[in-house]
Design a protein around this motif. Structure first.
Motif, short mmCIF file in Angstrom:
data_model
loop_
_atom_site.label_atom_id
_atom_site.label_comp_id
_atom_site.label_asym_id
_atom_site.label_seq_id
_atom_site.Cartn_x
_atom_site.Cartn_y
_atom_site.Cartn_z
N GLU A 277 5.05 5.79 -9.59
CA GLU A 277 4.80 7.19 -9.22
C GLU A 277 5.81 7.67 -8.17
O GLU A 277 6.40 8.76 -8.31
N ARG B 131 1.74 2.79 -8.12
CA ARG B 131 2.26 3.58 -7.00
C ARG B 131 3.79 3.54 -6.95
O ARG B 131 4.44 4.55 -6.68
N GLN C 72 -2.49 -1.52 -9.24
CA GLN C 72 -2.49 -0.26 -8.50
C GLN C 72 -1.16 -0.05 -7.77
O GLN C 72 -0.60 1.06 -7.78
N ASN C 73 -0.64 -1.10 -7.17
CA ASN C 73 0.61 -0.97 -6.43
C ASN C 73 1.81 -0.77 -7.36
O ASN C 73 2.74 -0.03 -7.01
N ASN D 229 0.87 -1.17 0.00
CA ASN D 229 0.00 0.00 0.00
C ASN D 229 0.91 1.23 0.00
O ASN D 229 2.14 1.10 0.01
N ARG D 230 0.34 2.42 0.00
CA ARG D 230 1.16 3.62 -0.14
C ARG D 230 2.15 3.77 1.03
O ARG D 230 3.33 4.11 0.83
#
Length: 431
Positions: free
Chosen positions: A204, A201, A197-198, A152-153
């Motif tokens: 990013e 991230r 999604q990960n 997760n973030r």
């Protein structure tokens, strides 16, 4: 390439070729020559005294995937996302606790032994994150192999804070159903979307921080995901378009290897069709390279579906000449003589959570294992031909052939030439 006319070939001892042959060679295959203390031991024939450049350290053997093609498939478990310590199979043999991780790191630190965080799925153990930060404080180079589903973030930020050399996501497919089938998990989990999604991230954060931590992906191919290759290439190119060159640093593509217990879905032409998309000069590979993604397709990968081969390996009584270079540490802290033995207790040399590396290297446990490896001709019978151990065993046997012919000076000259033309590595993870 300057005025040089003879170029040392890193994959063949004493071998030289043209500038083009050198350009096409895998440079990492020869970068072991930069660890001069180990090289000196090799040249003196003192292979058993070499200490590891890095270990594959598993904070847990449990995994939330059950990939049929996985080399460690027999250690995997069906699993939920929650507290790894509550898993019914969570024992000292499958999950590493805090004190044990601390002791392992403290014993690796005096020798600067790097860490590949592996598993199981290493991110299932929440102690991974503080342990990675501690390893960084101890000055240990480290990297992480993950399926990407449990990040997760916050956890991604912690990984970048730990200054890992790289985080590599075992992507394998981008279509949700292909991803599920290729990794064999309950469809209710919805892992594919979370992995995508990960990975986004990671790209990013890599771009925003301009971090030195590389972001990579790996794709292991058989018939389950071969048709998804082009979509996977599209997805990676879109991420680079969105976050800029360097947000995804490299991608490794290879056919599935028929390890013991692996269950592959292959046809006679699977490897050939794979190379049409990702081989040298193939369209998928060219697209990624134009996007600035470094593409690695191991040229020594066997045809998917072939037998676990050791072409050219013959019983010679020399034992394992590469047993010191790369090791493994199990969740119990047991140290394995070779990182290609995947937790096999027959190859345990002692416990590095309880003893120093020096004590294990000079102890009776390691000597007994090395004697067993020699008597069973492990190199010719058990060593997987796509592993580091096999490659270095072959290379060092070539050195021994030069030694027996009184030509060791040629080996020294070849090593000097490699040092002159190869980039000096900052770590050993890509060897």
């Amino acid at each position: 390439m300057g005025a040089r006319t003879r170029w040392p070939l890193p994959h063949r001892v004493g071998g030289y070729g043209s500038a083009e042959e050198f350009r096409l060679a895998r440079k990492e295959a020869g970068q072991w020559v930069f660890w001069k203390d180990r090289v000196d031991l090799v040249l003196e024939g003192r292979y058993d005294e070499v200490r590891p450049l890095h270990v594959e350290l598993s904070p847990t053997y449990l995994c939330n995937f059950a990939c049929p093609w996985c080399s460690c498939r027999s250690a995997r478990e069906d699993w939920s996302d929650d507290d790894v310590f509550s898993h019914p199979r969570a024992t000292p043999l499958t999950v590493m606790r805090e004190n044990k991780i601390d002791h392992v790191l403290e014993h690796l630190a005096p020798h600067g032994v790097g860490i590949m965080w592996v598993g199981g799925e290493p991110t299932m153990n929440p102690l991974l994150y503080p342990a990675a930060l501690k390893a960084d404080r101890l000055g240990l180079p480290q990297c992480l192999f993950t399926n990407g589903s449990l990040l997760n973030r916050r956890r991604i930020d912690e990984l970048f804070d730990a200054n890992l050399v790289f985080v590599r996501v075992s992507l394998n497919a981008v279509d949700p159903e292909v991803h599920r089938v290729h990794h064999d998990y309950d469809p209710r989990r919805g892992y594919a979307e979370r992995v995508m999604q990960n990975l986004r991230r990671l790209a990013e954060v890599r771009a925003q921080r301009r971090s030195d931590t590389l972001v990579g992906v790996s794709v292991v191919v058989d018939e389950r995901n071969l048709g998804d290759l082009e979509d996977t290439v599209d997805h990676l190119c879109r991420l680079v378009d969105e976050y800029g060159e360097g947000s995804i640093d490299y991608a490794i593509f290879r056919p599935a290897f028929p390890f013991y217990t692996a269950q592959l879905e292959v046809r006679d032409d699977t490897a050939e069709r794979f190379l049409r998309v990702m081989g040298a000069d193939a369209p998928g590979r060219r697209r990624l390279e134009r996007a600035g993604v470094d593409v690695v397709v191991p040229d020594d990968a066997p045809p998917a579906g072939g037998a676990e081969g050791r072409a050219g390996a013959t019983a010679d009584g020399l034992g394992c000449l590469s047993a010191g270079w790369f090791s493994e540490v199990t969740p119990n802290g047991d140290m394995v003589v070779c990182s290609d033995r995947y937790g096999n207790p027959d190859y345990f040399i002692g416990n590095v959570a309880k003893n120093s590396v020096d004590a294990l290297w000079n102890g009776p446990g390691r000597r007994a294992v090395l004697d067993m490896v020699r008597s069973t001709d492990c190199y010719a019978t058990n060593c997987p031909s796509n592993g580091r151990g096999y490659f270095f065993n072959r290379l060092f046997r070539e050195i021994e052939a030069f030694r027996s012919q009184g030509r060791l000076s040629e080996v020294r000259s070849w090593i000097d030439d490699l040092r002159a033309v190869l980039p000096q590595p900052a770590h050993s993870f890509f060897l």
